[in-house]
Design a protein around this motif. Structure first.
Motif, PDB file in Angstrom:
ATOM      1  N   VAL A 170       0.843  -1.202   0.000  1.00  0.00           N
ATOM      2  CA  VAL A 170       0.000   0.000   0.000  1.00  0.00           C
ATOM      3  C   VAL A 170       0.875   1.248   0.000  1.00  0.00           C
ATOM      4  O   VAL A 170       0.620   2.198  -0.748  1.00  0.00           O
ATOM      5  N   ASP A 171       1.929   1.244   0.808  1.00  0.00           N
ATOM      6  CA  ASP A 171       2.841   2.393   0.826  1.00  0.00           C
ATOM      7  C   ASP A 171       3.452   2.635  -0.560  1.00  0.00           C
ATOM      8  O   ASP A 171       3.546   3.775  -1.009  1.00  0.00           O
ATOM      9  N   ALA A 172       3.857   1.550  -1.222  1.00  0.00           N
ATOM     10  CA  ALA A 172       4.442   1.676  -2.565  1.00  0.00           C
ATOM     11  C   ALA A 172       3.416   2.233  -3.546  1.00  0.00           C
ATOM     12  O   ALA A 172       3.737   3.099  -4.372  1.00  0.00           O
ATOM     13  N   TRP A 173       2.191   1.762  -3.453  1.00  0.00           N
ATOM     14  CA  TRP A 173       1.124   2.210  -4.349  1.00  0.00           C
ATOM     15  C   TRP A 173       0.827   3.694  -4.149  1.00  0.00           C
ATOM     16  O   TRP A 173       0.633   4.442  -5.111  1.00  0.00           O
ATOM     17  N   LEU A 174       0.778   4.143  -2.895  1.00  0.00           N
ATOM     18  CA  LEU A 174       0.490   5.548  -2.612  1.00  0.00           C
ATOM     19  C   LEU A 174       1.641   6.468  -3.013  1.00  0.00           C
ATOM     20  O   LEU A 174       1.415   7.633  -3.360  1.00  0.00           O
ATOM     21  N   ALA A 175       2.864   5.953  -2.983  1.00  0.00           N
ATOM     22  CA  ALA A 175       4.044   6.777  -3.271  1.00  0.00           C
ATOM     23  C   ALA A 175       4.392   6.838  -4.753  1.00  0.00           C
ATOM     24  O   ALA A 175       4.958   7.839  -5.211  1.00  0.00           O
ATOM     25  N   ASP A 176       4.079   5.787  -5.501  1.00  0.00           N
ATOM     26  CA  ASP A 176       4.504   5.708  -6.902  1.00  0.00           C
ATOM     27  C   ASP A 176       3.297   5.548  -7.810  1.00  0.00           C
ATOM     28  O   ASP A 176       2.655   4.500  -7.810  1.00  0.00           O
ATOM     29  N   PRO A 177       2.966   6.563  -8.625  1.00  0.00           N
ATOM     30  CA  PRO A 177       1.777   6.476  -9.476  1.00  0.00           C
ATOM     31  C   PRO A 177       1.844   5.396 -10.557  1.00  0.00           C
ATOM     32  O   PRO A 177       0.843   5.076 -11.172  1.00  0.00           O
ATOM     33  N   ARG A 178       3.017   4.815 -10.760  1.00  0.00           N
ATOM     34  CA  ARG A 178       3.144   3.737 -11.746  1.00  0.00           C
ATOM     35  C   ARG A 178       3.140   2.350 -11.096  1.00  0.00           C
ATOM     36  O   ARG A 178       3.167   1.340 -11.791  1.00  0.00           O
ATOM     37  N   ALA A 179       3.055   2.300  -9.781  1.00  0.00           N
ATOM     38  CA  ALA A 179       3.097   1.027  -9.054  1.00  0.00           C
ATOM     39  C   ALA A 179       1.775   0.266  -9.171  1.00  0.00           C
ATOM     40  O   ALA A 179       0.702   0.874  -9.185  1.00  0.00           O
ATOM     41  N   THR A 180       1.883  -1.048  -9.242  1.00  0.00           N
ATOM     42  CA  THR A 180       0.702  -1.919  -9.299  1.00  0.00           C
ATOM     43  C   THR A 180       0.865  -3.110  -8.353  1.00  0.00           C
ATOM     44  O   THR A 180       0.713  -4.264  -8.760  1.00  0.00           O
ATOM     45  N   PRO A 181       1.161  -2.863  -7.084  1.00  0.00           N
ATOM     46  CA  PRO A 181       1.395  -3.979  -6.177  1.00  0.00           C
ATOM     47  C   PRO A 181       0.154  -4.850  -5.943  1.00  0.00           C
ATOM     48  O   PRO A 181       0.268  -5.990  -5.515  1.00  0.00           O
ATOM     49  N   HIS A 182      -1.017  -4.342  -6.267  1.00  0.00           N
ATOM     50  CA  HIS A 182      -2.270  -5.077  -6.092  1.00  0.00           C
ATOM     51  C   HIS A 182      -2.574  -5.971  -7.287  1.00  0.00           C
ATOM     52  O   HIS A 182      -3.530  -6.735  -7.267  1.00  0.00           O
ATOM     53  N   GLY A 183      -1.757  -5.843  -8.322  1.00  0.00           N
ATOM     54  CA  GLY A 183      -1.976  -6.645  -9.522  1.00  0.00           C
ATOM     55  C   GLY A 183      -3.015  -6.049 -10.461  1.00  0.00           C
ATOM     56  O   GLY A 183      -3.440  -6.692 -11.415  1.00  0.00           O
ATOM     57  N   LYS A 239      -3.289  18.642 -16.476  1.00  0.00           N
ATOM     58  CA  LYS A 239      -1.911  18.181 -16.678  1.00  0.00           C
ATOM     59  C   LYS A 239      -1.131  18.251 -15.367  1.00  0.00           C
ATOM     60  O   LYS A 239       0.055  18.598 -15.337  1.00  0.00           O
ATOM     61  N   ALA A 240      -1.813  17.947 -14.293  1.00  0.00           N
ATOM     62  CA  ALA A 240      -1.219  17.982 -12.963  1.00  0.00           C
ATOM     63  C   ALA A 240      -0.450  16.684 -12.704  1.00  0.00           C
ATOM     64  O   ALA A 240      -0.741  15.654 -13.319  1.00  0.00           O
ATOM     65  N   PRO A 241       0.510  16.720 -11.806  1.00  0.00           N
ATOM     66  CA  PRO A 241       1.204  15.481 -11.451  1.00  0.00           C
ATOM     67  C   PRO A 241       0.196  14.464 -10.903  1.00  0.00           C
ATOM     68  O   PRO A 241      -0.756  14.845 -10.204  1.00  0.00           O
ATOM     69  N   PRO A 242       0.381  13.172 -11.193  1.00  0.00           N
ATOM     70  CA  PRO A 242      -0.565  12.168 -10.721  1.00  0.00           C
ATOM     71  C   PRO A 242      -0.809  12.202  -9.208  1.00  0.00           C
ATOM     72  O   PRO A 242      -1.917  11.926  -8.759  1.00  0.00           O
ATOM     73  N   ALA A 243       0.187  12.581  -8.429  1.00  0.00           N
ATOM     74  CA  ALA A 243       0.016  12.633  -6.972  1.00  0.00           C
ATOM     75  C   ALA A 243      -1.060  13.633  -6.565  1.00  0.00           C
ATOM     76  O   ALA A 243      -1.614  13.544  -5.468  1.00  0.00           O
ATOM     77  N   ARG A 293     -12.102  12.665 -10.335  1.00  0.00           N
ATOM     78  CA  ARG A 293     -10.777  13.120  -9.874  1.00  0.00           C
ATOM     79  C   ARG A 293      -9.717  12.885 -10.944  1.00  0.00           C
ATOM     80  O   ARG A 293      -8.879  13.751 -11.210  1.00  0.00           O
ATOM     81  N   ALA A 294      -9.747  11.706 -11.562  1.00  0.00           N
ATOM     82  CA  ALA A 294      -8.779  11.383 -12.616  1.00  0.00           C
ATOM     83  C   ALA A 294      -8.930  12.339 -13.794  1.00  0.00           C
ATOM     84  O   ALA A 294      -7.923  12.793 -14.371  1.00  0.00           O
ATOM     85  N   ALA A 295     -10.168  12.668 -14.164  1.00  0.00           N
ATOM     86  CA  ALA A 295     -10.399  13.596 -15.270  1.00  0.00           C
ATOM     87  C   ALA A 295      -9.845  14.982 -14.958  1.00  0.00           C
ATOM     88  O   ALA A 295      -9.261  15.635 -15.833  1.00  0.00           O
ATOM     89  N   ILE A 296      -9.994  15.429 -13.728  1.00  0.00           N
ATOM     90  CA  ILE A 296      -9.471  16.742 -13.334  1.00  0.00           C
ATOM     91  C   ILE A 296      -7.948  16.750 -13.439  1.00  0.00           C
ATOM     92  O   ILE A 296      -7.357  17.676 -13.997  1.00  0.00           O
ATOM     93  N   VAL A 297      -7.311  15.723 -12.886  1.00  0.00           N
ATOM     94  CA  VAL A 297      -5.846  15.646 -12.938  1.00  0.00           C
ATOM     95  C   VAL A 297      -5.367  15.658 -14.387  1.00  0.00           C
ATOM     96  O   VAL A 297      -4.444  16.386 -14.741  1.00  0.00           O
TER      97      VAL A 297
END
Length: 194
Positions: free
Chosen positions: A100-113, A157-161, A149-153
């Motif tokens: 979960v920490d990796a997923w929250l920190a890295d927008p390209r992470a997929t630790p949940h599969g 052109k905001a950073p994924p975080a 939220r995703a559409a707004i980001v």
């Protein structure tokens, strides 16, 4: 020509109250009541030339209750959460804290599969970029708050975080105007609340 897409966040369901990942529960009674209170303010959006919704039951029910008769769009589905589907953040954290920490920190992470935050935002943005040019009728899309939220980001052109810092309430509206690659965002607020 510019395109005008108004996103309406789906009314609440028990899933929203529990904040479960990718949960497809229907509207709860409070959600139905909110739709009834908001209908007079949101009904004019039914005049949109194109009316869409995410494929979730609560998004479809919200759109139908508002008279939109929306067409479900698979690209507007919630973020694919893999093995965390149906979990709360707390449940996922209890089982896989490092993941979960990796997923929250890295927008390209997929630790949940499942799908990364970056891929989710790109998918929703891709849908937005491929809408037909507006002929004056506009577009309305009822979707999960996460999709809005995703559409707004994407539009900003905001950073994924930035995604983690946005709060989209049930039945709030956000309008995106412009064209592929060049969007403006107008926050419409929350309707139907007392």
């Amino acid at each position: 020509m510019h395109l005008r897409v108004t996103f309406v966040a789906a009314a609440r369901s028990a899933a929203l109250l529990a904040e479960r990942f990718e949960d497809d529960r229907p509207l709860d009674q409070a959600g139905w009541n909110e739709v009834q209170r908001a209908a007079h303010e949101l009904l004019p959006l039914a005049a949109a030339e194109l009316r869409y919704c995410s494929p979730t039951r609560r998004s479809r029910a919200t759109g139908d209750a508002l008279g939109y008769a929306p067409l479900a769009q698979p690209a507007l589905r919630d973020c694919g959460m893999g093995r965390w589907r149906g979990f709360t953040l707390g449940e996922a954290m209890a089982r896989e804290p490092e993941a979960v920490d990796a997923w929250l920190a890295d927008p390209r992470a997929t630790p949940h599969g499942g799908e990364s935050l970056h891929a989710f935002i790109s998918r929703v943005g891709g849908w937005l970029d491929t809408r037909p040019v507006d002929d004056g009728g506009g577009v309305v899309a009822v979707a999960e708050p996460s999709v809005v939220r995703a559409a707004i980001v994407y539009a900003l052109k905001a950073p994924p975080a930035t995604y983690w810092n946005l709060d989209v309430r049930p039945l709030s509206t956000v309008t995106v105007t412009g064209r592929s690659g060049r969007w403006n965002v107008s926050l419409g607020g929350t309707v139907g609340r007392t």
